[in-house]
Design a protein around this motif. Structure first.
Motif, PDB file in Angstrom:
ATOM      1  N   THR A 111       0.837  -1.207   0.000  1.00  0.00           N
ATOM      2  CA  THR A 111       0.000   0.000   0.000  1.00  0.00           C
ATOM      3  C   THR A 111       0.867   1.250   0.000  1.00  0.00           C
ATOM      4  N   LEU A 112       1.872   1.276   0.863  1.00  0.00           N
ATOM      5  CA  LEU A 112       2.754   2.442   0.924  1.00  0.00           C
ATOM      6  C   LEU A 112       3.500   2.622  -0.391  1.00  0.00           C
ATOM      7  N   GLN A 113       3.934   1.524  -0.977  1.00  0.00           N
ATOM      8  CA  GLN A 113       4.660   1.604  -2.241  1.00  0.00           C
ATOM      9  C   GLN A 113       3.767   2.132  -3.362  1.00  0.00           C
ATOM     10  N   ARG A 114       2.528   1.682  -3.411  1.00  0.00           N
ATOM     11  CA  ARG A 114       1.592   2.196  -4.425  1.00  0.00           C
ATOM     12  C   ARG A 114       1.350   3.692  -4.226  1.00  0.00           C
ATOM     13  N   LEU A 115       1.229   4.107  -2.964  1.00  0.00           N
ATOM     14  CA  LEU A 115       0.967   5.512  -2.671  1.00  0.00           C
ATOM     15  C   LEU A 115       2.152   6.389  -3.063  1.00  0.00           C
ATOM     16  N   VAL A 116       3.367   6.017  -2.665  1.00  0.00           N
ATOM     17  CA  VAL A 116       4.529   6.847  -3.024  1.00  0.00           C
ATOM     18  C   VAL A 116       4.751   6.859  -4.542  1.00  0.00           C
ATOM     19  N   THR A 117       4.485   5.748  -5.198  1.00  0.00           N
ATOM     20  CA  THR A 117       4.630   5.684  -6.656  1.00  0.00           C
ATOM     21  C   THR A 117       3.647   6.642  -7.324  1.00  0.00           C
ATOM     22  N   ALA A 118       2.410   6.633  -6.861  1.00  0.00           N
ATOM     23  CA  ALA A 118       1.383   7.521  -7.432  1.00  0.00           C
ATOM     24  C   ALA A 118       1.724   8.983  -7.192  1.00  0.00           C
ATOM     25  N   ILE A 119       2.204   9.309  -6.001  1.00  0.00           N
ATOM     26  CA  ILE A 119       2.589  10.692  -5.701  1.00  0.00           C
ATOM     27  C   ILE A 119       3.769  11.113  -6.572  1.00  0.00           C
ATOM     28  N   ALA A 120       4.769  10.245  -6.690  1.00  0.00           N
ATOM     29  CA  ALA A 120       5.938  10.571  -7.518  1.00  0.00           C
ATOM     30  C   ALA A 120       5.525  10.803  -8.970  1.00  0.00           C
ATOM     31  N   ARG A 121       4.638   9.965  -9.478  1.00  0.00           N
ATOM     32  CA  ARG A 121       4.169  10.123 -10.863  1.00  0.00           C
ATOM     33  C   ARG A 121       3.454  11.466 -11.026  1.00  0.00           C
ATOM     34  N   HIS A 122       2.593  11.801 -10.081  1.00  0.00           N
ATOM     35  CA  HIS A 122       1.834  13.052 -10.171  1.00  0.00           C
ATOM     36  C   HIS A 122       2.763  14.262 -10.045  1.00  0.00           C
ATOM     37  N   GLU A 123       3.651  14.222  -9.097  1.00  0.00           N
ATOM     38  CA  GLU A 123       4.545  15.353  -8.832  1.00  0.00           C
ATOM     39  C   GLU A 123       5.493  15.639  -9.997  1.00  0.00           C
ATOM     40  N   ASN A 124       5.843  14.609 -10.757  1.00  0.00           N
ATOM     41  CA  ASN A 124       6.865  14.750 -11.791  1.00  0.00           C
ATOM     42  C   ASN A 124       6.353  14.591 -13.220  1.00  0.00           C
ATOM     43  N   GLY A 125       5.052  14.368 -13.351  1.00  0.00           N
ATOM     44  CA  GLY A 125       4.476  14.246 -14.682  1.00  0.00           C
ATOM     45  C   GLY A 125       4.846  12.946 -15.383  1.00  0.00           C
ATOM     46  N   GLY A 126       5.188  11.939 -14.595  1.00  0.00           N
ATOM     47  CA  GLY A 126       5.564  10.636 -15.137  1.00  0.00           C
ATOM     48  C   GLY A 126       6.365   9.882 -14.101  1.00  0.00           C
ATOM     49  N   LEU A 127       6.637   8.633 -14.394  1.00  0.00           N
ATOM     50  CA  LEU A 127       7.408   7.808 -13.462  1.00  0.00           C
ATOM     51  C   LEU A 127       8.801   7.597 -14.052  1.00  0.00           C
ATOM     52  N   PHE A 128       9.814   8.091 -13.372  1.00  0.00           N
ATOM     53  CA  PHE A 128      11.172   8.140 -13.896  1.00  0.00           C
ATOM     54  C   PHE A 128      12.124   7.169 -13.189  1.00  0.00           C
ATOM     55  N   TRP A 129      11.609   6.340 -12.288  1.00  0.00           N
ATOM     56  CA  TRP A 129      12.459   5.486 -11.466  1.00  0.00           C
ATOM     57  C   TRP A 129      12.041   4.032 -11.601  1.00  0.00           C
ATOM     58  N   PRO A 130      13.014   3.119 -11.556  1.00  0.00           N
ATOM     59  CA  PRO A 130      12.672   1.692 -11.596  1.00  0.00           C
ATOM     60  C   PRO A 130      11.973   1.266 -10.305  1.00  0.00           C
ATOM     61  N   GLY A 131      11.116   0.276 -10.433  1.00  0.00           N
ATOM     62  CA  GLY A 131      10.381  -0.230  -9.275  1.00  0.00           C
ATOM     63  C   GLY A 131      11.280  -0.654  -8.132  1.00  0.00           C
ATOM     64  N   ALA A 132      12.454  -1.195  -8.444  1.00  0.00           N
ATOM     65  CA  ALA A 132      13.373  -1.662  -7.394  1.00  0.00           C
ATOM     66  C   ALA A 132      13.856  -0.510  -6.520  1.00  0.00           C
ATOM     67  N   VAL A 133      14.050   0.667  -7.095  1.00  0.00           N
ATOM     68  CA  VAL A 133      14.494   1.843  -6.329  1.00  0.00           C
ATOM     69  C   VAL A 133      13.379   2.293  -5.389  1.00  0.00           C
ATOM     70  N   ILE A 134      12.164   2.325  -5.911  1.00  0.00           N
ATOM     71  CA  ILE A 134      11.011   2.723  -5.092  1.00  0.00           C
ATOM     72  C   ILE A 134      10.832   1.723  -3.954  1.00  0.00           C
ATOM     73  N   GLU A 135      10.857   0.445  -4.291  1.00  0.00           N
ATOM     74  CA  GLU A 135      10.675  -0.600  -3.295  1.00  0.00           C
ATOM     75  C   GLU A 135      11.738  -0.516  -2.188  1.00  0.00           C
ATOM     76  N   ALA A 136      12.977  -0.281  -2.560  1.00  0.00           N
ATOM     77  CA  ALA A 136      14.054  -0.199  -1.567  1.00  0.00           C
ATOM     78  C   ALA A 136      13.859   0.998  -0.635  1.00  0.00           C
ATOM     79  N   GLY A 137      13.458   2.140  -1.175  1.00  0.00           N
ATOM     80  CA  GLY A 137      13.213   3.315  -0.347  1.00  0.00           C
ATOM     81  C   GLY A 137      12.071   3.096   0.629  1.00  0.00           C
ATOM     82  N   VAL A 138      11.007   2.476   0.156  1.00  0.00           N
ATOM     83  CA  VAL A 138       9.841   2.193   1.009  1.00  0.00           C
ATOM     84  C   VAL A 138      10.223   1.173   2.090  1.00  0.00           C
ATOM     85  N   ARG A 139      10.976   0.150   1.702  1.00  0.00           N
ATOM     86  CA  ARG A 139      11.400  -0.854   2.676  1.00  0.00           C
ATOM     87  C   ARG A 139      12.247  -0.224   3.782  1.00  0.00           C
ATOM     88  N   GLU A 140      13.142   0.687   3.409  1.00  0.00           N
ATOM     89  CA  GLU A 140      13.942   1.394   4.418  1.00  0.00           C
ATOM     90  C   GLU A 140      13.066   2.213   5.353  1.00  0.00           C
TER      91      GLU A 140
END
Length: 143
Positions: A111-140
């Protein structure tokens, strides 16, 4: 050829466009160079550190401020005085896979990963990062 400038959140490794405050985030670049080129927003050393900070902020919204729905969270994250918050809420809720007023639990990785991904996409007008980077940040953020 697409000559769009790189979004600020991508340049700053700050996918949520977190404002700089007195609090120095883990992995934040407060060097004179970073402070000179970016006056308002945090600059992170890596995108993973930026996703960690975004996730930590959202966890604080839930734990400290009692915000339990996408609508409550986004209204605090992107207040209507600066944003079209209703459109932002609708987009994020759709990407997370919940209703705008549905209670969500951010202590769950998916849930947290989906939320941060959606916010990042909205804030930047697209998704510019691989899923593994997002997942690692959320896990930390959750550890």
């Amino acid at each position: 050829m697409d000559n769009k400038p790189t979004p600020r959140g991508v340049r700053n490794n700050n996918p949520g466009n977190i404002d700089r405050t007195a609090v120095v985030w883990q992995g934040e670049d407060r060097s004179p160079e970073a402070l000179k080129w970016e006056h308002r927003f945090c600059v992170f050393l890596t995108p993973q550190a930026g996703f960690r900070a975004l996730a930590k902020t959202l966890l604080t919204y839930q734990v400290k401020h009692g915000l339990r729905t996408v609508k409550e969270i986004i209204n605090r994250w992107a207040p209507p005085v600066e944003n079209n918050t209703s459109a932002y809420v609708a987009q994020v809720a759709r990407e997370v896979g919940v209703g705008t007023a549905e209670i969500i639990r951010l202590d769950r990785q998916v849930t947290l990963q989906r939320l941060v991904t959606a916010i990042a996409r909205h804030e930047n007008g697209g998704l510019f990062w691989p899923g593994a980077v997002i997942e690692a940040g959320v896990r930390e953020a959750l550890s």
